[in-house]
Design an enzyme around this catalytic site. Structure first.
Site, PDB file in Angstrom:
ATOM      1  N   GLU A  31       0.816  -1.224   0.000  1.00  0.00           N
ATOM      2  CA  GLU A  31       0.000   0.000   0.000  1.00  0.00           C
ATOM      3  C   GLU A  31       0.844   1.266   0.000  1.00  0.00           C
ATOM      4  O   GLU A  31       0.484   2.261  -0.633  1.00  0.00           O
ATOM      5  CB  GLU A  31      -0.957   0.012   1.199  1.00  0.00           C
TER       6      GLU A  31
ATOM      7  N   HIS B 281     -10.528  -5.584  10.534  1.00  0.00           N
ATOM      8  CA  HIS B 281     -11.221  -5.583   9.240  1.00  0.00           C
ATOM      9  C   HIS B 281     -12.640  -5.039   9.362  1.00  0.00           C
ATOM     10  O   HIS B 281     -13.479  -5.331   8.516  1.00  0.00           O
ATOM     11  CB  HIS B 281     -11.287  -7.001   8.650  1.00  0.00           C
TER      12      HIS B 281
END
Lengths: 338, 329
Positions: A67, A136
């Site tokens: 990322e 998450h």
């Protein structure tokens, strides 16, 4: 806004996002998409489905699980004249790449004194409710909205999802586009059917920085975004049965924040409940309440309330997570407690 | 690949401009900061990272770049900016925090941005690597010429951002060159104490790209290797990693007492100061006579003095400018 007529063109949020990106890519060669599993897979949450088939792997670019590299690359590409749309698969992953976001993406316009623009969209999924636990399932709206230099939007339905994405891709400043997993229309996640609304095929924009009054009322203002809007609408139905008239505001955008729409509503109703799936403290709920108090505290007939996620990591077990999440019943209870 | 006579003189000139600039900044920085050193005082407040001694890296690399190529620089960017052709007057004004500065005083010395020559900085270690990849990707996707050079220090090679960017550049075969300035010190921690390998060029192998190590801060060797790497990038053959042994003749920042440096280390480096040694070589090779070099030096000093005067004479921005340019106009 939440049109449910059966003869209209209802899309899921996922399809609305993909449609917006496809339409913009057809007319603007500078737009391209980068992220993990956004190519052949079509995005884990469906929002890039069909794009690689139409635009190919050069413009719909699967990235390494890296990322920092690809988000900061998007910054460099945006400053060089491209208009990247990048995906941070789960907002929870921001921890591995935040420098690219808040020190590069958000600050390069300012540090360049406006010489450079950074026209990029960072789309990222938020929200829990399906037992994915605390790495998450977070929303983190406040964490992003707190930091200057990036616009932050979060649609509650497919119409806004499409129009906001188009607006974001045309913006010369970076936009964080936060989509709630529970609104995506992905059956395997469980989904909120109220998010699938009439979505015109032609391209259009939804203004970034403008809230929407989804339901008018006179007794209490319920303010939310994304999933919080749907909880607020359900609570408003429930309150209506009890003779209470609730006004529901969808913030749509956190940065810029449409304070005026909230202030005007509370001036009318005198009561405020903020619904936010992000953590309770130091976040959106505090900002909305402060906005109203700073403007004219005398308009409030009762102390404001917030229905938010408690300040704990999100647990895995279904019962514990559901205990923590905001819902319509908690909103109704908050009203009764005012 | 050897530099032409013109390139050699250009390199020398830019090294001298950079050195005179840093000497001038060094002096002005101390104004208002004595007897008690307070970083917030004086005409140039804040941190100040000088690049004295590292000039060969900047000129040896940038000699191959045009204004359309991209450079991402570090918290120690002056030499790189000068060699890339950043507007010297506007850069000086930015360092003073003046309204005429590149960014109207919002950035300061660690955030030098000049879009006219595609120059950008990050004050965060190794964080220019990703944007360099992105700019290179942009050129590749647009079929436009252009190479991106990411400068970083030897202390930056242990950051994830460096490795992630190396991988991305290699897997997408991007026209990027990573240039590691090895000045032996990450603030106060030596390369040996921080890095598992003595030379970082070996790390290139992990990403399937060529790696080079250049010893002794030699502008001619830097020119040659950087030229090969940039040519390779322009030809679409992908990225290269170059580590260059260079000299930090100043502290990490001004005010750094440098007690951590072994006795005699700096004196030895000053003995190898690249500017006098390049002058000697230019004379020995007959590239210029002494009068020619004297003129280059005098002109360099004049350019620096003009830029510094411009910065001093400029106004500060209105306070309220702090609230503008957060978003694109």
């Amino acid at each position: 806004m939440l049109d449910t007529k059966s003869n209209e063109r209802r899309l899921t949020v996922a399809r609305a996002m993909a449609e917006s990106i496809a339409q913009e890519m057809r007319v603007d060669d500078r737009v391209f998409v980068m992220g993990e599993d956004i190519g052949d897979l079509g995005g884990v949450f469906g929002n890039t489905r069909g794009l690689v088939e139409e635009f190919g792997k050069d413009r719909i670019r699967d990235t390494p699980i890296s990322e920092t590299a690809f988000i900061s690359a998007a910054v460099g590409a945006a400053m060089d004249g491209m208009r990247p749309v990048v995906e941070l698969m789960f907002v929870d992953f921001f921890g591995v790449c935040f420098d690219a976001i808040y020190n590069l993406m958000a600050k390069n316009i300012y540090f360049s004194g406006g010489q450079s623009s950074v026209p990029m969209v960072l789309m990222t999924s938020t929200g829990g409710g399906y037992s994915d636990a605390g790495q998450h399932s977070q929303c983190l709206y406040g964490s992003f909205a707190h930091l200057p230099g990036m616009k932050v939007v979060s649609p509650s339905n497919a119409y806004d999802a499409k129009g906001l994405m188009t607006a974001a891709m045309r913006d010369d400043s970076p936009v964080i586009y936060m989509y709630h997993k529970g609104l995506q229309g992905m059956g395997w996640l469980g989904t909120e059917p109220g998010a699938n609304v009439n979505t015109p095929e032609s391209d259009y924009t939804v203004e970034i920085g403008k809230a929407k009054v989804l339901r008018e009322g006179t007794d209490v203002t319920l303010v939310g975004l994304a999933m919080g809007v749907h909880n607020a609408l359900k609570a408003a139905d429930n309150l209506a049965e009890q003779g209470v008239s609730a006004e529901v505001i969808d913030l749509v955008s956190l940065v810029p924040l449409d304070r005026e729409t909230v202030i005007n509503s509370v001036a009318k109703t005198g009561r405020l409940i903020v619904v936010d799936e992000d953590y309770n403290s130091y976040g959106v709920s505090g900002e909305i309440i402060t906005t109203v108090c700073e403007h004219d505290i005398s308009k409030l007939k009762a102390a404001p309330k917030r229905v938010t996620y408690p300040d704990v990591p999100i647990p895995f077990a279904r019962n514990m997570e559901q205990f923590c999440l905001p819902n319509a019943d908690k909103i109704v209870a908050a009203y009764k407690d005012m | 690949m050897s530099p032409t006579k013109e390139q050699q003189l250009w390199m020398y000139e830019n090294m001298v401009v950079s050195r005179r600039f840093e000497e001038s900044i060094e002096k002005i920085y101390m104004e208002g900061k004595s007897p008690a050193f307070n970083m917030a005082n004086g005409p140039i407040p804040g941190e100040m990272h000088l690049s004295n001694g590292q000039e060969p890296v900047a000129v040896g690399v940038c000699a191959h770049l045009t204004k359309d190529d991209i450079v991402t620089a570090t918290h120690r960017p002056h030499h790189q900016a000068i060699a890339k052709g950043v507007d010297l007057k506007k850069m000086a004004a930015e360092i003073f925090g003046k309204v005429t500065g590149l960014s109207g005083g919002r950035g300061g010395h660690m955030h030098i941005f000049d879009s006219n020559v595609n120059f950008a900085c990050s004050g965060i270690i190794a964080q220019g690597c990703g944007p360099a990849c992105g700019a290179a990707l942009s050129r590749k996707m647009q079929n436009k010429p252009g190479v991106a050079v990411a400068f970083l220090g030897e202390g930056a090679v242990n950051q994830g951002a460096f490795h992630e960017a190396m991988n991305l550049a290699a897997v997408w075969k991007l026209p990027v060159v990573f240039v590691v300035e090895d000045n032996a010190w990450g603030i106060s921690v030596s390369k040996a104490d921080s890095t598992a390998v003595p030379r970082n060029d070996v790390r290139a192998a992990a990403y399937g790209m060529p790696g080079h190590f250049i010893e002794n801060n030699d502008p001619y060797a830097i020119f040659e290797i950087a030229g090969q790497a940039i040519e390779r990038a322009r030809a679409g053959e992908g990225p290269t990693l170059i580590e260059i042994e260079t000299f930090r003749l100043a502290g990490h920042f001004m005010g750094d007492a440098e007690g951590y440096r072994p006795e005699g280390e700096k004196d030895a480096l000053f003995e190898k100061d690249p500017i006098p040694s390049m002058r000697e070589r230019l004379l020995a090779d007959g590239v210029s006579d002494a009068a020619g070099l004297d003129k280059i030096e005098a002109d360099a000093l004049a350019r620096v003095e003009e830029a510094i005067q411009f910065a001093r004479d400029s106004e500060y921005a209105p306070d309220e400018d702090a609230l503008t340019s957060v978003f694109a106009a």
